[in-house]
Design a protein around this motif. Sequence first.
Motif, PDB file in Angstrom:
ATOM      1  N   TYR A   2       0.810  -1.210   0.000  1.00  0.00           N
ATOM      2  CA  TYR A   2       0.000   0.000   0.000  1.00  0.00           C
ATOM      3  C   TYR A   2       0.849   1.267   0.000  1.00  0.00           C
ATOM      4  CZ  TYR A   2       1.209  -0.032   4.902  1.00  0.00           C
ATOM      5  OH  TYR A   2       1.908  -0.044   6.058  1.00  0.00           O
ATOM      6  N   ASP A   3       2.085   1.181   0.482  1.00  0.00           N
ATOM      7  CA  ASP A   3       2.930   2.370   0.569  1.00  0.00           C
ATOM      8  C   ASP A   3       3.826   2.552  -0.655  1.00  0.00           C
ATOM      9  OD1 ASP A   3       4.442   0.135   1.219  1.00  0.00           O
ATOM     10  OD2 ASP A   3       5.721   1.216   2.614  1.00  0.00           O
ATOM     11  N   LEU A   4       3.661   1.736  -1.673  1.00  0.00           N
ATOM     12  CA  LEU A   4       4.448   1.866  -2.896  1.00  0.00           C
ATOM     13  C   LEU A   4       3.766   2.814  -3.864  1.00  0.00           C
ATOM     14  CD1 LEU A   4       5.440  -1.834  -3.661  1.00  0.00           C
ATOM     15  CD2 LEU A   4       6.707  -0.130  -2.326  1.00  0.00           C
ATOM     16  N   THR A   5       4.575   3.451  -4.684  1.00  0.00           N
ATOM     17  CA  THR A   5       4.016   4.250  -5.768  1.00  0.00           C
ATOM     18  C   THR A   5       3.588   3.316  -6.903  1.00  0.00           C
ATOM     19  OG1 THR A   5       6.119   4.516  -6.936  1.00  0.00           O
ATOM     20  CG2 THR A   5       5.611   6.138  -5.195  1.00  0.00           C
ATOM     21  N   GLY A   6       2.815   3.823  -7.815  1.00  0.00           N
ATOM     22  CA  GLY A   6       2.440   3.030  -8.979  1.00  0.00           C
ATOM     23  C   GLY A   6       3.656   2.611  -9.785  1.00  0.00           C
ATOM     24  N   PHE A   7       4.636   3.497  -9.886  1.00  0.00           N
ATOM     25  CA  PHE A   7       5.860   3.176 -10.608  1.00  0.00           C
ATOM     26  C   PHE A   7       6.594   2.017  -9.937  1.00  0.00           C
ATOM     27  CE2 PHE A   7      10.409   3.913 -11.593  1.00  0.00           C
ATOM     28  CZ  PHE A   7      10.350   3.852 -12.975  1.00  0.00           C
ATOM     29  N   GLN A   8       6.651   2.030  -8.614  1.00  0.00           N
ATOM     30  CA  GLN A   8       7.313   0.945  -7.892  1.00  0.00           C
ATOM     31  C   GLN A   8       6.565  -0.376  -8.074  1.00  0.00           C
ATOM     32  OE1 GLN A   8       7.399   2.857  -4.076  1.00  0.00           O
ATOM     33  NE2 GLN A   8       9.451   3.691  -4.396  1.00  0.00           N
ATOM     34  N   ARG A   9       5.234  -0.335  -8.093  1.00  0.00           N
ATOM     35  CA  ARG A   9       4.469  -1.558  -8.355  1.00  0.00           C
ATOM     36  C   ARG A   9       4.749  -2.062  -9.770  1.00  0.00           C
ATOM     37  NH1 ARG A   9       0.314   1.106  -5.411  1.00  0.00           N
ATOM     38  NH2 ARG A   9      -0.634   1.758  -7.363  1.00  0.00           N
ATOM     39  N   ASP A  10       4.837  -1.149 -10.720  1.00  0.00           N
ATOM     40  CA  ASP A  10       5.148  -1.554 -12.090  1.00  0.00           C
ATOM     41  C   ASP A  10       6.530  -2.194 -12.167  1.00  0.00           C
ATOM     42  OD1 ASP A  10       2.687  -0.635 -12.922  1.00  0.00           O
ATOM     43  OD2 ASP A  10       3.463   1.242 -13.775  1.00  0.00           O
ATOM     44  N   LEU A  11       7.472  -1.676 -11.407  1.00  0.00           N
ATOM     45  CA  LEU A  11       8.796  -2.303 -11.352  1.00  0.00           C
ATOM     46  C   LEU A  11       8.684  -3.740 -10.869  1.00  0.00           C
ATOM     47  CD1 LEU A  11      10.964   0.569  -9.821  1.00  0.00           C
ATOM     48  CD2 LEU A  11      11.212  -0.417 -12.102  1.00  0.00           C
ATOM     49  N   LEU A  12       7.888  -3.972  -9.834  1.00  0.00           N
ATOM     50  CA  LEU A  12       7.715  -5.334  -9.328  1.00  0.00           C
ATOM     51  C   LEU A  12       7.126  -6.247 -10.392  1.00  0.00           C
ATOM     52  CD1 LEU A  12       6.333  -4.799  -5.710  1.00  0.00           C
ATOM     53  CD2 LEU A  12       8.627  -5.513  -6.381  1.00  0.00           C
TER      54      LEU A  12
END
Length: 95
Positions: A2-12
């Motif tokens: 929940y504390d990740l940015t959308g960009f960080q989720r896309d990286l995952l």
Amino acid sequence: MYDLTGFQRDLLYVISGHEEPHGLAIKEELEAYYEKEIHHGRLYPNLDTLVDKGLVEKGQRDRRTNFYTLTRRGRRELDARRDWENQYVDTEADA
């Protein structure tokens, strides 16, 4: 997650879809998706954040090239995110 940015989720998501991708491969995938250039100053600090959070492991392929893999925790977080998304998005619904 929940504390990740959308960009960080896309990286995952990109990391999970490849076997030990290096930074430039991740960058190219995101550039194709976003249809714009991803600067190193954005990419690598966000990758480091994911490493610091224990979601991604960083390895070294050679002196100049690092690779990235999801940790077990990173995989669990992605799975939990998908379950949460599926509560709200029904891709099987008749249009």
